[in-house]
Design a protein around this motif. Structure first.
Motif, PDB file in Angstrom:
ATOM      1  N   ILE A 522       0.843  -1.195   0.000  1.00 22.38           N
ATOM      2  CA  ILE A 522       0.000   0.000   0.000  1.00 22.38           C
ATOM      3  C   ILE A 522       0.884   1.254   0.000  1.00 22.38           C
ATOM      4  O   ILE A 522       1.737   1.438   0.863  1.00 22.38           O
ATOM      5  N   THR A 523       0.695   2.109  -1.001  1.00 26.29           N
ATOM      6  CA  THR A 523       1.481   3.350  -1.092  1.00 26.29           C
ATOM      7  C   THR A 523       0.678   4.579  -0.673  1.00 26.29           C
ATOM      8  O   THR A 523       1.244   5.591  -0.284  1.00 26.29           O
ATOM      9  N   GLU A 524      -0.643   4.488  -0.788  1.00 30.15           N
ATOM     10  CA  GLU A 524      -1.487   5.635  -0.436  1.00 30.15           C
ATOM     11  C   GLU A 524      -2.901   5.117  -0.180  1.00 30.15           C
ATOM     12  O   GLU A 524      -3.341   4.164  -0.814  1.00 30.15           O
ATOM     13  N   TYR A 525      -3.593   5.756   0.757  1.00 32.25           N
ATOM     14  CA  TYR A 525      -4.967   5.337   1.020  1.00 32.25           C
ATOM     15  C   TYR A 525      -5.805   6.543   1.414  1.00 32.25           C
ATOM     16  O   TYR A 525      -5.291   7.590   1.821  1.00 32.25           O
ATOM     17  N   SER A 526      -7.108   6.379   1.268  1.00 38.31           N
ATOM     18  CA  SER A 526      -8.039   7.435   1.659  1.00 38.31           C
ATOM     19  C   SER A 526      -9.347   6.792   2.088  1.00 38.31           C
ATOM     20  O   SER A 526      -9.895   5.942   1.372  1.00 38.31           O
ATOM     21  N   VAL A 527      -9.827   7.204   3.275  1.00 40.87           N
ATOM     22  CA  VAL A 527     -11.126   6.737   3.766  1.00 40.87           C
ATOM     23  C   VAL A 527     -12.141   7.849   3.521  1.00 40.87           C
ATOM     24  O   VAL A 527     -11.897   9.003   3.877  1.00 40.87           O
ATOM     25  N   MET A 528     -13.236   7.484   2.894  1.00 41.78           N
ATOM     26  CA  MET A 528     -14.213   8.505   2.544  1.00 41.78           C
ATOM     27  C   MET A 528     -15.621   8.055   2.924  1.00 41.78           C
ATOM     28  O   MET A 528     -16.010   6.913   2.656  1.00 41.78           O
ATOM     29  N   LYS A 529     -16.350   8.959   3.558  1.00 43.27           N
ATOM     30  CA  LYS A 529     -17.763   8.725   3.840  1.00 43.27           C
ATOM     31  C   LYS A 529     -18.575   9.574   2.876  1.00 43.27           C
ATOM     32  O   LYS A 529     -18.227  10.716   2.593  1.00 43.27           O
ATOM     33  N   GLN A 530     -19.666   9.000   2.398  1.00 45.45           N
ATOM     34  CA  GLN A 530     -20.463   9.702   1.399  1.00 45.45           C
ATOM     35  C   GLN A 530     -21.922   9.742   1.815  1.00 45.45           C
ATOM     36  O   GLN A 530     -22.456   8.784   2.372  1.00 45.45           O
ATOM     37  N   ILE A 531     -22.565  10.875   1.531  1.00 43.11           N
ATOM     38  CA  ILE A 531     -23.987  11.026   1.782  1.00 43.11           C
ATOM     39  C   ILE A 531     -24.582  11.877   0.666  1.00 43.11           C
ATOM     40  O   ILE A 531     -23.900  12.746   0.108  1.00 43.11           O
ATOM     41  N   SER A 532     -25.820  11.615   0.319  1.00 50.07           N
ATOM     42  CA  SER A 532     -26.456  12.321  -0.793  1.00 50.07           C
ATOM     43  C   SER A 532     -27.527  13.278  -0.287  1.00 50.07           C
ATOM     44  O   SER A 532     -28.193  13.012   0.722  1.00 50.07           O
ATOM     45  N   MET A 533     -27.700  14.378  -1.019  1.00 53.27           N
ATOM     46  CA  MET A 533     -28.722  15.380  -0.688  1.00 53.27           C
ATOM     47  C   MET A 533     -29.001  16.187  -1.943  1.00 53.27           C
ATOM     48  O   MET A 533     -28.547  15.846  -3.041  1.00 53.27           O
ATOM     49  N   ASN A 534     -29.748  17.257  -1.807  1.00 50.48           N
ATOM     50  CA  ASN A 534     -30.098  18.102  -2.950  1.00 50.48           C
ATOM     51  C   ASN A 534     -29.932  19.572  -2.588  1.00 50.48           C
ATOM     52  O   ASN A 534     -29.773  19.929  -1.424  1.00 50.48           O
ATOM     53  N   ALA A 535     -29.973  20.409  -3.620  1.00 49.04           N
ATOM     54  CA  ALA A 535     -29.911  21.855  -3.400  1.00 49.04           C
ATOM     55  C   ALA A 535     -30.670  22.554  -4.522  1.00 49.04           C
ATOM     56  O   ALA A 535     -30.666  22.094  -5.674  1.00 49.04           O
ATOM     57  N   TRP A 536     -31.332  23.652  -4.172  1.00 46.40           N
ATOM     58  CA  TRP A 536     -32.008  24.486  -5.169  1.00 46.40           C
ATOM     59  C   TRP A 536     -31.031  25.586  -5.606  1.00 46.40           C
ATOM     60  O   TRP A 536     -30.512  26.339  -4.786  1.00 46.40           O
ATOM     61  N   ILE A 537     -30.770  25.662  -6.915  1.00 45.31           N
ATOM     62  CA  ILE A 537     -29.822  26.638  -7.460  1.00 45.31           C
ATOM     63  C   ILE A 537     -30.573  27.601  -8.393  1.00 45.31           C
ATOM     64  O   ILE A 537     -31.291  27.147  -9.290  1.00 45.31           O
ATOM     65  N   PRO A 538     -30.440  28.933  -8.189  1.00 43.38           N
ATOM     66  CA  PRO A 538     -31.111  29.909  -9.059  1.00 43.38           C
ATOM     67  C   PRO A 538     -30.676  29.761 -10.514  1.00 43.38           C
ATOM     68  O   PRO A 538     -29.549  29.326 -10.796  1.00 43.38           O
ATOM     69  N   GLU A 539     -31.568  30.137 -11.435  1.00 44.57           N
ATOM     70  CA  GLU A 539     -31.305  29.966 -12.872  1.00 44.57           C
ATOM     71  C   GLU A 539     -30.009  30.654 -13.302  1.00 44.57           C
ATOM     72  O   GLU A 539     -29.248  30.123 -14.105  1.00 44.57           O
ATOM     73  N   ALA A 540     -29.745  31.841 -12.777  1.00 40.95           N
ATOM     74  CA  ALA A 540     -28.556  32.600 -13.185  1.00 40.95           C
ATOM     75  C   ALA A 540     -27.254  31.901 -12.808  1.00 40.95           C
ATOM     76  O   ALA A 540     -26.203  32.182 -13.389  1.00 40.95           O
ATOM     77  N   GLU A 541     -27.303  30.979 -11.842  1.00 41.02           N
ATOM     78  CA  GLU A 541     -26.091  30.302 -11.368  1.00 41.02           C
ATOM     79  C   GLU A 541     -25.940  28.901 -11.952  1.00 41.02           C
ATOM     80  O   GLU A 541     -25.015  28.168 -11.592  1.00 41.02           O
ATOM     81  N   ALA A 699       1.609  -0.723  -4.915  1.00 42.22           N
ATOM     82  CA  ALA A 699       2.737  -1.045  -5.800  1.00 42.22           C
ATOM     83  C   ALA A 699       2.469  -2.333  -6.567  1.00 42.22           C
ATOM     84  O   ALA A 699       3.007  -2.528  -7.659  1.00 42.22           O
ATOM     85  N   ASP A 700       1.629  -3.208  -6.016  1.00 43.64           N
ATOM     86  CA  ASP A 700       1.252  -4.457  -6.678  1.00 43.64           C
ATOM     87  C   ASP A 700      -0.228  -4.709  -6.405  1.00 43.64           C
ATOM     88  O   ASP A 700      -0.594  -5.428  -5.471  1.00 43.64           O
ATOM     89  N   PRO A 701      -1.110  -4.097  -7.213  1.00 46.48           N
ATOM     90  CA  PRO A 701      -2.551  -4.175  -6.945  1.00 46.48           C
ATOM     91  C   PRO A 701      -3.111  -5.587  -6.909  1.00 46.48           C
ATOM     92  O   PRO A 701      -3.993  -5.891  -6.103  1.00 46.48           O
ATOM     93  N   MET A 702      -2.589  -6.483  -7.768  1.00 49.91           N
ATOM     94  CA  MET A 702      -3.118  -7.843  -7.812  1.00 49.91           C
ATOM     95  C   MET A 702      -2.801  -8.581  -6.510  1.00 49.91           C
ATOM     96  O   MET A 702      -3.650  -9.279  -5.943  1.00 49.91           O
ATOM     97  N   ALA A 703      -1.554  -8.418  -6.026  1.00 57.69           N
ATOM     98  CA  ALA A 703      -1.171  -9.076  -4.771  1.00 57.69           C
ATOM     99  C   ALA A 703      -1.942  -8.496  -3.595  1.00 57.69           C
ATOM    100  O   ALA A 703      -2.377  -9.226  -2.692  1.00 57.69           O
ATOM    101  N   THR A 704      -2.147  -7.166  -3.626  1.00 58.63           N
ATOM    102  CA  THR A 704      -2.891  -6.512  -2.543  1.00 58.63           C
ATOM    103  C   THR A 704      -4.332  -7.007  -2.509  1.00 58.63           C
ATOM    104  O   THR A 704      -4.887  -7.274  -1.428  1.00 58.63           O
ATOM    105  N   GLN A 705      -4.950  -7.152  -3.677  1.00 62.02           N
ATOM    106  CA  GLN A 705      -6.321  -7.661  -3.723  1.00 62.02           C
ATOM    107  C   GLN A 705      -6.404  -9.050  -3.100  1.00 62.02           C
ATOM    108  O   GLN A 705      -7.307  -9.332  -2.304  1.00 62.02           O
ATOM    109  N   GLN A 706      -5.454  -9.906  -3.455  1.00 63.07           N
ATOM    110  CA  GLN A 706      -5.484 -11.269  -2.924  1.00 63.07           C
ATOM    111  C   GLN A 706      -5.301 -11.266  -1.410  1.00 63.07           C
ATOM    112  O   GLN A 706      -5.978 -12.006  -0.683  1.00 63.07           O
ATOM    113  N   GLU A 707      -4.404 -10.399  -0.901  1.00 60.09           N
ATOM    114  CA  GLU A 707      -4.172 -10.330   0.541  1.00 60.09           C
ATOM    115  C   GLU A 707      -5.418  -9.860   1.284  1.00 60.09           C
ATOM    116  O   GLU A 707      -5.739 -10.366   2.366  1.00 60.09           O
TER     117      GLU A 707
END
Length: 867
Positions: A522-541, A699-707
């Motif tokens: 593993i050379t780099e990692y990132s943990v991310m949480k995701q959530i969905s929502m909405n927003a009203w945007i004026p026509e000019a924007e 550095a070796d994605p296939m080996a990392t997947q197997q591990e």
């Protein structure tokens, strides 16, 4: 041979230095054309071979054809060979240690399939009957189930069927991974099959890493296909041309094959320059024309100067010929004959030099390309008759254009003017008049320098022309390469990680996280949480494209606003801090949990594919400013009532994506923030649930997947997208190598052109410089004069070169807009480089040339008759 031609040959021999300089100019030009043509053909050949190694050699795929339709395809005049394939189905793999891959996936091929598809045999032999199979080595290494050659396998082969909550059934394939929490799947329509193991193969490249079945390949016997059975027919065509698309549809209509079932090997066909996208076709042709135009202009400028100076030196010789009766036609043909001789010698040498040069380059960069691009094929020198003919034709054309103007000038030289050598220098007070402001501001040296340029107008114009051409060539090529890279990046999916890990529960525990990120590769990692929502945007924007849609259909708005889909992504502290620094945002502002000061980064400039327009578009998804707030809400309950959330302030606007995040479609906004801000938003929701995902680079994605899979964590899904990302990076790296190689070549040609023109011009002015020294000009004054001449050259060339470059860049941008859409932006960095480079190169050439003149004896220089 007539007497004029004999005299021309004798003159070339007597002036060996000038002849050699002219020939070197032609050789360099021809070598450039030959090298560029060969480079393009060789790289296309490499990508063709790599595409075949990755996806197989086929052009058109007809899916689900019956026996009669298959015979019609095989008998078609355009068909060279047909690969018969069929997905037989799935069988349970008893004893599999990988909970994510519990199946064997049986696929059938005929003999052609083993030759034309990337099936690499490691041990044994390929199947020769329908009851023989070869197994993927992954079964032993990944699933820990051992088989030997000669083993007899018997199992029930069926189809993966997913039954949703409504009782509807859906057929699942290898591209859909196993997810026991969310998919209720079973094997249905089982048929008992018996096979003998006859060999082992490497894991096929076309098997997705997240596929639930290990590949097993058996033999498709065409004679045993029954009338009610269907197979897939992959066709290799005799001739690859654009008409293959209409031909395939015509064949399908004539044999009752569903047109929607036709697939094309686009990854291979694009390297043949064949596409059914008219916009892309227009882009390819227009860009090819522009690049070839740039090469021809560069070659013409280089060769033209050589011949123009040669004719200038020969003016007295041609005048003497005229005095003894030579006609205009004979003098003109003398120059053409000189061009023909130099071309006959230089073109073959130039082509050989170009091929040798590019071959040596390949030998040096082959290992780099293999390592950086991850290609398995070797970059080989490919010389086609067409590339050599193109190089010869372009070279002959450039020599003809380069000699035409000097030839016309030569034909008009009168005997008196030529012998007196007054044709190049014609003095009147008006011609050499300079502003008094120049003398007051810069001194007498600057005034003399400017007068020198005006009295030698043709040589001055030739030098400025060389500089202008060099400026235009460099800016046009650098803009072209930068925009090709940008266009390529737009057309890619933007995958910026190797492996994605998620769980059925949506949350990755700290124990699992620590176990994964502690793996060696593993050379780099990132943990991310995701959530969905909405927003009203004026026509000019709204995004420009959405504003166009709203004009056509105003009902898309509600109270003058458009509903955007919002994806809020919370990064872990370490990655958020790094990302904030990268885009110039305040990290402390992003982690402030105060409900009144919630802030986040908005990715407002994004690429997406417009399927309707057939273009890849980069647009401002929303026109907001720093400090603006987003009015967020979620729709909850069966009635879809809006629940308002806390407002989020925009801490920064950017076009850069963190690892794991990719652009959405039109009407989507991606927000990057902290877990603190996400928690405040979740607190306002009734049934909110965030999803955690772990993104890895290895550095070796296939080996990392197997591990990771060997950890045997329940309900954990591992998606290895390394191959897709690698292919994208291969294309971008390929473009970079080609682009910067082209820029270096053009730059070298331009610098050589300028040095040649200026040094020759200076050497022809020895008599003039000797006269100035004889009347008292000091070495310091001489240096000042030369410096001011350099400044005048630079200013004049930039005055013409920059506007012409902008026009050429606009044409390049316009041609790219057939397939892409992004705003025209001037390359200010390149322009600054050019401005600096022009003055540095001109000054260097002047100093180098004048240093030779300084050593000349004044008396000897004054005696010199040749100007």
């Amino acid at each position: 041979m007539n007497i004029v031609n004999k005299l021309t040959i004798r003159h070339l021999k007597q002036n060996k230095r000038r002849t050699l300089v002219t020939m070197i100019g032609v050789i360099i030009s021809v070598a450039m054309v030959a090298a560029v043509a060969t480079l393009g053909v060789s790289f296309l050949d490499l990508m063709k071979k790599q595409s075949i190694a990755d996806n197989g050699e086929w052009h058109v795929l007809y899916k689900d054809v019956n026996k009669d339709q298959l015979e019609a395809i095989q008998k078609d005049g355009e068909t060279k060979s047909v690969v018969i394939t069929r997905d037989r189905g799935y069988a349970p793999l008893t004893g599999s240690q990988n909970v994510n891959k519990p199946y064997l996936f049986i696929k059938e091929y005929n003999d052609r399939g083993f030759e034309q598809f990337p099936i690499e045999l490691n041990r044994g032999r390929f199947p020769q009957s329908e009851n023989e199979v070869v197994l993927s080595e992954e079964i032993a290494s990944n699933a820990k189930v051992e088989y030997k050659i000669g083993d007899r396998l018997t199992f029930g082969v069926g189809q993966r069927i997913y039954t949703n909550s409504s009782g509807e059934e859906q057929l699942l394939n290898q591209n859909i991974g196993l997810n026991p929490d969310s998919i209720d799947e079973t094997l249905k329509n089982k048929i008992t099959e018996s096979y003998t193991v006859v060999g082992f193969i490497k894991r096929p490249t076309w098997e997705p890493t997240w596929a639930p079945g290990y590949t097993v390949v058996t033999y498709a016997d065409e004679s045993l296909i029954e009338a009610n059975e269907t197979v897939d027919a992959s066709v290799l065509l005799k001739n690859v041309k654009k008409s293959l698309y209409t031909h395939a549809e015509t064949l399908a209509k004539g044999t009752n094959i569903d047109i929607s079932s036709i697939n094309y090997n686009k990854s291979l066909l694009r390297y043949y320059g064949v596409t059914n996208n008219d916009g892309l076709q227009a882009t390819l042709f227009s860009l090819s024309a522009i690049v070839m135009g740039v090469i021809i202009v560069g070659s013409v400028s280089l060769i033209y100067n050589a011949f123009a100076i040669s004719v200038s030196e020969r003016s007295r010789h041609l005048g003497m010929l005229s005095s003894v009766g030579a006609t205009k036609r004979q003098k003109r043909n003398s120059v053409f004959f000189e061009g023909a001789i130099i071309g006959a010698i230089s073109i073959p040498i130039g082509i050989v030099c170009g091929l040798i040069g590019i071959s040596i380059t390949f030998s040096f960069i082959n290992s780099t390309i293999k390592g950086a691009m991850g290609v398995t094929e070797k970059l080989s020198l490919v010389v086609t008759p067409y590339s050599i003919l193109i190089a010869c034709a372009v070279s002959i054309l450039t020599i003809f254009i380069s000699t035409y103007i000097p030839a016309m000038r030569a034909s008009k030289i009168s005997a008196i003017d030529a012998i007196r050598q007054s044709i190049d220098i014609k003095l009147t007070g008006k011609v050499v008049k300079t502003s008094k402001f120049i003398r007051k501001l810069f001194g007498i040296e600057a005034e003399i320098g400017l007068k020198n340029l005006k009295r030698n107008k043709r040589r001055y114009q030739a030098t400025v022309f060389s500089l202008v051409i060099s400026i235009v060539l460099f800016l046009a090529v650098s803009y072209f390469t930068d925009n090709m890279k940008k266009s390529l990046e737009l057309s890619q999916s933007g995958v910026n990680y190797d492996i994605q890990v998620s769980t059925g529960s949506g949350e990755i525990s700290d124990r699992v996280l620590n176990a994964i990120i502690s793996l060696d590769d593993i050379t780099e990692y990132s943990v991310m949480k995701q959530i969905s929502m909405n927003a009203w945007i004026p026509e000019a924007e709204l995004a420009k494209e959405l504003q166009e849609q709203v004009k056509v259909d105003p009902t898309l708005l509600s109270n003058g606003k458009y509903q955007y889909y919002i994806s809020f992504n919370a990064l872990d502290h370490k990655n958020l801090q790094a990302y904030a620094e990268q885009v110039g945002a305040d990290y402390n502002q992003l982690i402030d949990p105060d409900p009144k000061n919630l802030s986040a980064i908005v990715i407002d400039t994004v690429p997406y594919e417009d399927a309707v327009a057939g273009k890849y578009v980069e647009t401002k998804m929303v026109h907001k400013k720093l400090g603006d707030r987003l009015d967020l809400f979620v729709k909850e309950g069966e009635a879809g009532l809006e629940t308002k959330l806390k407002k989020v302030k925009i801490a920064q606007l950017t076009d850069q994506f963190p690892m794991g995040v990719s652009s959405g479609g039109l009407g989507d906004i991606t927000i990057i923030g902290s877990a603190q801000v996400m928690n405040q938003l979740i607190a306002d929701m009734n049934n909110a649930h965030s999803y955690s995902k772990l993104y890895l680079k290895s550095a070796d994605p296939m080996a990392t997947q197997q591990e990771i899979e060997e950890m045997e964590e329940s309900h954990m899904n591992v998606y290895n997208v390394f191959q897709g990302r690698q292919q994208e990076e291969q294309m971008i790296f390929l473009m970079s190598v080609f682009s910067y190689g082209f820029i270096l070549l053009i730059t070298a040609i331009s610098v050589a052109n300028i040095f040649n023109t200026i040094s020759t011009s200076i050497s022809l002015r020895k008599r003039e410089f000797a006269m100035l020294k004889s009347v008292g000009m000091t070495p310091k004054g001489f240096n000042k004069m030369m410096n001011y001449e350099s400044i005048f050259y630079g200013i004049k060339s930039l005055f013409y070169g920059l506007p012409i470059s902008v026009v050429v860049m606009c044409l390049i941008h316009k041609s790219l807009m057939n397939s892409f859409s992004y705003p025209f932006v001037l390359p200010w960095i390149s322009i600054i480089y050019v401005i600096i480079a022009v003055f540095v190169i001109v000054t260097s050439a002047m100093l180098y040339s004048s240093s030779k003149v300084k050593k000349e004896n004044i008396i000897d220089a004054l005696k010199q008759e040749s100007i």
